[in-house]
Design an enzyme around this catalytic site. Structure first.
Site, PDB file in Angstrom:
ATOM      1  N   LYS A 152       0.864  -1.190   0.000  1.00 53.75           N
ATOM      2  CA  LYS A 152       0.000   0.000   0.000  1.00 53.75           C
ATOM      3  C   LYS A 152       0.895   1.232   0.000  1.00 53.75           C
ATOM      4  CE  LYS A 152       0.820   1.282   4.464  1.00 53.75           C
ATOM      5  NZ  LYS A 152       1.584   2.510   4.822  1.00 53.75           N
ATOM      6  N   MET A 186      11.322  -4.475   3.818  1.00 50.84           N
ATOM      7  CA  MET A 186      10.976  -4.340   5.234  1.00 50.84           C
ATOM      8  C   MET A 186      11.401  -2.949   5.705  1.00 50.84           C
ATOM      9  SD  MET A 186      11.802  -8.146   6.749  1.00 50.84           S
ATOM     10  CE  MET A 186      13.266  -8.500   5.789  1.00 50.84           C
ATOM     11  N   GLY A 187      10.561  -2.331   6.536  1.00 51.09           N
ATOM     12  CA  GLY A 187      10.865  -0.977   6.992  1.00 51.09           C
ATOM     13  C   GLY A 187      10.740   0.061   5.902  1.00 51.09           C
ATOM     14  N   GLY A 188       9.893  -0.219   4.916  1.00 49.67           N
ATOM     15  CA  GLY A 188       9.755   0.701   3.786  1.00 49.67           C
ATOM     16  C   GLY A 188       8.502   1.545   3.813  1.00 49.67           C
ATOM     17  N   GLY A 189       7.594   1.264   4.754  1.00 50.36           N
ATOM     18  CA  GLY A 189       6.358   2.037   4.819  1.00 50.36           C
ATOM     19  C   GLY A 189       5.301   1.600   3.830  1.00 50.36           C
ATOM     20  N   GLY A 219       3.794  -1.508   4.063  1.00 49.27           N
ATOM     21  CA  GLY A 219       2.894  -2.444   4.731  1.00 49.27           C
ATOM     22  C   GLY A 219       3.130  -3.906   4.438  1.00 49.27           C
ATOM     23  N   SER A 237       0.530  -6.873   5.290  1.00 49.87           N
ATOM     24  CA  SER A 237      -0.165  -7.468   4.160  1.00 49.87           C
ATOM     25  C   SER A 237       0.017  -8.979   4.142  1.00 49.87           C
ATOM     26  CB  SER A 237       0.346  -6.855   2.853  1.00 49.87           C
ATOM     27  OG  SER A 237      -0.443  -7.257   1.753  1.00 49.87           O
ATOM     28  N   ASP A 255      -2.061  -1.870  10.563  1.00 52.16           N
ATOM     29  CA  ASP A 255      -2.409  -1.844   9.137  1.00 52.16           C
ATOM     30  C   ASP A 255      -3.083  -3.134   8.656  1.00 52.16           C
ATOM     31  OD1 ASP A 255      -1.313   0.654   9.005  1.00 52.16           O
ATOM     32  OD2 ASP A 255       0.524   0.046   7.970  1.00 52.16           O
TER      33      ASP A 255
END
Length: 290
Positions: free
Chosen positions: A15, A99-102, A104, A108, A140
């Site tokens: 997302k 990972m840690g990318g914003g 989700g 997900s 999320d």
């Protein structure tokens, strides 16, 4: 041993936060936010093999994520406990999302696990029940279980389905990991952005659509700011290029695939980048009769 009941290639889409405003803070420390969550066609995929012995195992390694910490495994165990299912599963996770990318990714993955195993195990839980379970795994997760784009409010638990325009996105991974708690606890974080209405979203001229977490993340990681600055030379409207979530990925939207891919070809080699199409619904809908 695994049985022959399988479900392969289940998508867990990313997302993007088309904007993210922090409008207040509750007494318990949780932040009140407003955002639009946009599904895109960049996905992790998961394979599920039903077991008859109640064991739940991840059958491949994922770099940096021990099996017991994996949100997929935790989601499966939570569903099994809640539903009292006598079945188990072997889970294979094909990781694409950072990972840690914003974007989700972990949330997900967890949502797809709940949706797929609810179907495979014959739990017959309703969407509201799955969302309640998902919230125990991450803020999320309920959004991905809802399977549509949404205007999100509260601490992330209030969602209203929303139609969003067809568009393409160019996403850049600056190569840094942003710890979400660090961003939300920063004293510099703006927490008093004026609330907006869902009807405002279709009239962008009324509102400055921004990410209130962006300034704090950029102060901590100059690579994020550099990626945003680079993207800004291509944006159609001021502010289009921005960070998603608490970072570190940044993105800009374009009207068509050709434009997005043309600009992607110019991205400096020090950054990983990809293009993705906006989705109107979760791609798992075509695999599972929900």
């Amino acid at each position: 041993m695994s049985s022959e009941v399988v479900l392969l290639g289940c998508p867990a889409p990313a997302k993007l936060n088309l904007f993210l405003h922090i409008i207040g803070r509750r007494d318990d420390g949780y932040h009140l936010l407003q955002s639009v969550f946009q599904l895109i066609d960049r996905c992790d995929t998961l394979d599920f093999y039903v077991r008859n012995d109640r064991q739940i195992k991840r059958i491949n390694s994922v770099h940096g994520v021990p099996e017991n910490d994996d949100l997929c495994v935790r989601a499966a165990r939570l569903l099994q406990q809640y539903s009292n299912s006598q079945l188990g599963a072997d889970i294979q996770l094909h990781k694409v999302l950072p990972m840690g990318g914003g974007v989700g990714g972990g949330s997900s993955d967890a949502a797809t696990t709940l949706l797929a195993l609810n179907y495979l195990w014959g739990c017959h839980l309703q969407e509201a029940e799955l969302m309640h379970l998902g919230l125990q795994l991450g803020a999320d997760v309920p959004f991905f279980i809802g399977r549509t784009n949404a205007f999100v409010e509260g601490i992330g638990e209030q969602m209203t389905s929303l139609a969003t325009p067809e568009r393409w996105f160019l996403v850049i991974e600056p190569g840094v990991h942003v710890p979400t708690p660090t961003i939300f606890s920063a004293k510099e974080l703006t927490r008093n952005t004026k609330p907006v209405k869902i009807t405002d979203f279709s009239n962008a001229a009324k509102v400055e659509w921004k990410n209130d977490l962006q300034a704090v993340a950029c102060a901590l990681h100059t690579e994020i700011q550099q990626a945003i600055d680079w993207l800004r030379q291509f944006e159609l409207n001021i502010g289009d290029a921005k960070m998603t979530g608490s970072g570190s990925c940044v993105f800009c939207s374009f009207a068509d695939e050709e434009t997005a891919k043309s600009i992607q070809s110019k991205v400096p080699n020090r950054w990983k980048s990809w293009t993705a199409k906006a989705l109107s619904q979760h791609p798992i809908n075509s695999k599972i009769n929900l």
